[in-house]
Design a protein around this motif. Structure first.
Motif, PDB file in Angstrom:
ATOM      1  N   HIS A   1       0.856  -1.193   0.000  1.00 54.04           N
ATOM      2  CA  HIS A   1       0.000   0.000   0.000  1.00 54.04           C
ATOM      3  C   HIS A   1       0.892   1.243   0.000  1.00 54.04           C
TER       4      HIS A   1
ATOM      5  N   SER B   1       0.657   3.527   2.137  1.00 56.00           N
ATOM      6  CA  SER B   1       0.729   4.049   3.508  1.00 56.00           C
ATOM      7  C   SER B   1       2.168   4.148   4.005  1.00 56.00           C
TER       8      SER B   1
ATOM      9  N   GLN C   1       3.160   7.640   4.507  1.00 54.38           N
ATOM     10  CA  GLN C   1       2.844   8.374   5.746  1.00 54.38           C
ATOM     11  C   GLN C   1       4.111   8.461   6.592  1.00 54.38           C
TER      12      GLN C   1
ATOM     13  N   ARG D   1       0.184  -6.745  -4.695  1.00 58.52           N
ATOM     14  CA  ARG D   1      -0.316  -7.797  -3.804  1.00 58.52           C
ATOM     15  C   ARG D   1      -0.295  -9.130  -4.516  1.00 58.52           C
TER      16      ARG D   1
ATOM     17  N   GLN E   1      -2.611   3.450  -5.857  1.00 54.23           N
ATOM     18  CA  GLN E   1      -3.302   4.070  -4.730  1.00 54.23           C
ATOM     19  C   GLN E   1      -2.955   5.546  -4.661  1.00 54.23           C
TER      20      GLN E   1
ATOM     21  N   GLU F   1      -2.578   8.092  -1.497  1.00 55.19           N
ATOM     22  CA  GLU F   1      -2.548   8.184  -0.042  1.00 55.19           C
ATOM     23  C   GLU F   1      -2.681   9.646   0.345  1.00 55.19           C
TER      24      GLU F   1
ATOM     25  N   TYR G   1      -8.245  -0.684  10.281  1.00 56.34           N
ATOM     26  CA  TYR G   1      -6.874  -0.718   9.759  1.00 56.34           C
ATOM     27  C   TYR G   1      -5.976  -0.459  10.953  1.00 56.34           C
TER      28      TYR G   1
ATOM     29  N   PHE H   1      -3.335   1.050  11.495  1.00 53.81           N
ATOM     30  CA  PHE H   1      -2.652   2.342  11.622  1.00 53.81           C
ATOM     31  C   PHE H   1      -3.605   3.518  11.802  1.00 53.81           C
ATOM     32  N   VAL H   2      -4.913   3.251  11.929  1.00 55.42           N
ATOM     33  CA  VAL H   2      -5.864   4.327  12.230  1.00 55.42           C
ATOM     34  C   VAL H   2      -6.810   3.903  13.349  1.00 55.42           C
TER      35      VAL H   2
ATOM     36  N   GLY I   1     -10.065   3.362   2.225  1.00 57.48           N
ATOM     37  CA  GLY I   1     -10.084   3.336   3.675  1.00 57.48           C
ATOM     38  C   GLY I   1      -9.524   4.625   4.242  1.00 57.48           C
TER      39      GLY I   1
ATOM     40  N   GLY J   1      -9.106   7.066   8.317  1.00 59.24           N
ATOM     41  CA  GLY J   1      -9.253   7.087   9.766  1.00 59.24           C
ATOM     42  C   GLY J   1      -8.303   8.083  10.400  1.00 59.24           C
TER      43      GLY J   1
ATOM     44  N   ALA K   1      -5.684  10.024   7.891  1.00 60.69           N
ATOM     45  CA  ALA K   1      -5.072   9.468   6.685  1.00 60.69           C
ATOM     46  C   ALA K   1      -6.162   8.784   5.864  1.00 60.69           C
TER      47      ALA K   1
ATOM     48  N   GLY L   1      -6.642   6.285   2.010  1.00 64.96           N
ATOM     49  CA  GLY L   1      -6.037   5.655   0.839  1.00 64.96           C
ATOM     50  C   GLY L   1      -7.142   5.194  -0.085  1.00 64.96           C
TER      51      GLY L   1
HETATM   52  N1  PHE Z   1      -3.575   1.327   3.255  1.00 66.56           N
HETATM   53  C1  PHE Z   1      -4.952   0.905   3.275  1.00 66.56           C
HETATM   54  C2  PHE Z   1      -5.164  -0.163   2.203  1.00 66.56           C
HETATM   55  O1  PHE Z   1      -4.326  -0.340   1.397  1.00 66.56           O
HETATM   56  C3  PHE Z   1      -5.888   2.065   3.026  1.00 66.56           C
HETATM   57  C4  PHE Z   1      -5.851   3.090   4.113  1.00 66.56           C
HETATM   58  C5  PHE Z   1      -5.018   4.185   4.020  1.00 66.56           C
HETATM   59  C6  PHE Z   1      -6.666   2.967   5.217  1.00 66.56           C
HETATM   60  C7  PHE Z   1      -4.984   5.146   5.010  1.00 66.56           C
HETATM   61  C8  PHE Z   1      -6.659   3.914   6.211  1.00 66.56           C
HETATM   62  C9  PHE Z   1      -5.822   5.000   6.110  1.00 66.56           C
HETATM   63  O2  PHE Z   1      -6.197  -0.813   2.179  1.00 66.56           O
END
Ligand code: PHE
Length: 339
Positions: A163, A165, A168, A189, A203, A205, A243, A245-246, A270, A272, A302, A304
């Motif tokens: 991702h 992320s 971040q 993936r 993505q 972000e 997730y 991280f949120v 996503g 949060g 954040a 994504g």
């Molecule tokens: N990184 C998450 C994903 O790939 C998406 C996401 C980003 C969720 C930032 C919350 C905050 O699914």
């Protein structure tokens, strides 16, 4: 015979046709030649006058043939020159041009929306260290997302980011708060591909950090993005989600009035509020790099999202694999205009 011959010569409109007439009258076994051949059987007196007569006729036919041949040759040459001439008043030919890939177009729209809101644009690595993709994002070693079936691992222990992320973390290590950042890029993936899944996709972000940032700011931002993409009437829906991280985390969807009448909720991504453990991990990394710990105690959100989903609906592309198959029947539709 002279009259018919002259008529036929006049009627001949190509050199080939003229050649046939020539053979017919003055060729080796042509009509005039044959007449000359009969002279030998005549008595000497008659032979003289008859011979003179035939020669006059032959000369007339030959003259007509020569004149016509010259005319036809001149016409052929004129036509050739004409066809080779350059008409400088003609409009020029358009050069074949490429075009922007549908994903680039969607990215450009998104980036324009966020830069208008004051976001910086950042880019980061696709080959990433485990720490930035997982650990620092509060994804512990036992989290299922780390498993072999989800992640492409490199032999040296690094991975292809799953991702965006990771950005971040990288961005917060490099920049002091407060900040607003968006980052675009490819993610990978290890999963079976079908009409909505690819092993590589994209993505966007987003990250905002400051004081007193709340979930309301996050919702307002996503709503502003939706309006930027789909106009004033666009609706946004949030559903609780998880997730690491949120906290709290949510998934968001946008209701879009598609011109083809395919209006529906589009599950887009996503989001949060940045988890305190993430800020702590960032401060740890900053400390290692000799930078002040400025993030613990801050607030932020954040998000994504996947531009493929937007592009599929926007352009009516039914299968995500079409984006990367380089089929000219698909990509040829995105030639020309650069927007
Ligand atoms: N990184 C998450 C994903 O790939 C998406 C996401 C980003 C969720 C930032 C919350 C905050 O699914």
């Amino acid at each position: 015979m002279q009259q018919t011959a002259i008529q036929e010569i006049t009627a001949a409109d190509t050199l080939d046709a003229l050649q046939l007439v020539k053979t017919k009258y003055v060729g080796k076994s042509g009509l005039v030649t044959k007449e000359l051949g009969t002279l030998g059987k005549l008595p000497p007196e008659e032979r003289k006058t008859r011979g003179a007569e035939i020669n006059v006729i032959r000369a007339a036919i030959q003259a007509a043939l020569d004149e016509k041949e010259a005319t036809l040759k001149r016409a052929a040459l004129d036509a050739k020159l004409q066809s080779e001439a350059i008409d400088v008043t003609l409009p020029g030919l358009g050069l074949p041009s490429g075009g922007l890939h549908p994903i680039s177009r969607v990215y450009d729209d998104l980036i324009a929306i966020f830069t208008r809101m004051g976001y910086e644009v950042a880019e980061g690595p696709e080959v990433e260290e485990e720490h930035y993709n997982f650990e620092a994002l509060n994804i512990p070693w036992y989290h299922p997302a780390r498993e072999l079936q989800d992640t492409f691992w490199l032999e040296d222990g690094r991975l292809l980011r799953t991702h965006t992320s990771n950005m971040q973390i990288r961005y917060m290590v490099e920049h002091d708060p407060d900040l607003k950042m968006v980052s675009r890029g490819k993610v990978y993936r290890y999963e079976a591909t079908d009409a909505t899944h690819e092993a590589m996709f994209h993505q966007l972000e987003g990250l905002v950090v400051g004081d007193g940032i709340s979930m309301a700011d996050l919702k307002g931002t996503i709503a502003e993005m939706a309006r930027g993409l789909y106009g004033a009437g666009a609706k946004v829906r949030f559903q609780p989600s998880y997730y690491p991280f949120v906290e709290p985390g949510a998934d968001f969807a946008i209701y879009w009035n598609n011109p083809r009448g395919e209006s529906k909720w589009l599950e887009l991504g996503g989001c949060g509020m940045v988890h305190p453990n993430v800020f702590k991990a960032v401060d740890d990394l900053r400390e290692q790099a000799g930078k002040p710990r400025l993030y613990e105690g801050k607030t932020g959100f954040a998000f994504g999202l996947g531009p493929e989903r937007i592009a599929m609906l926007k352009y009516g592309i039914p299968d995500i694999r079409y984006f990367y198959a380089n089929d000219p029947r698909v990509m040829g539709q995105f030639r020309g205009e650069l927007g």
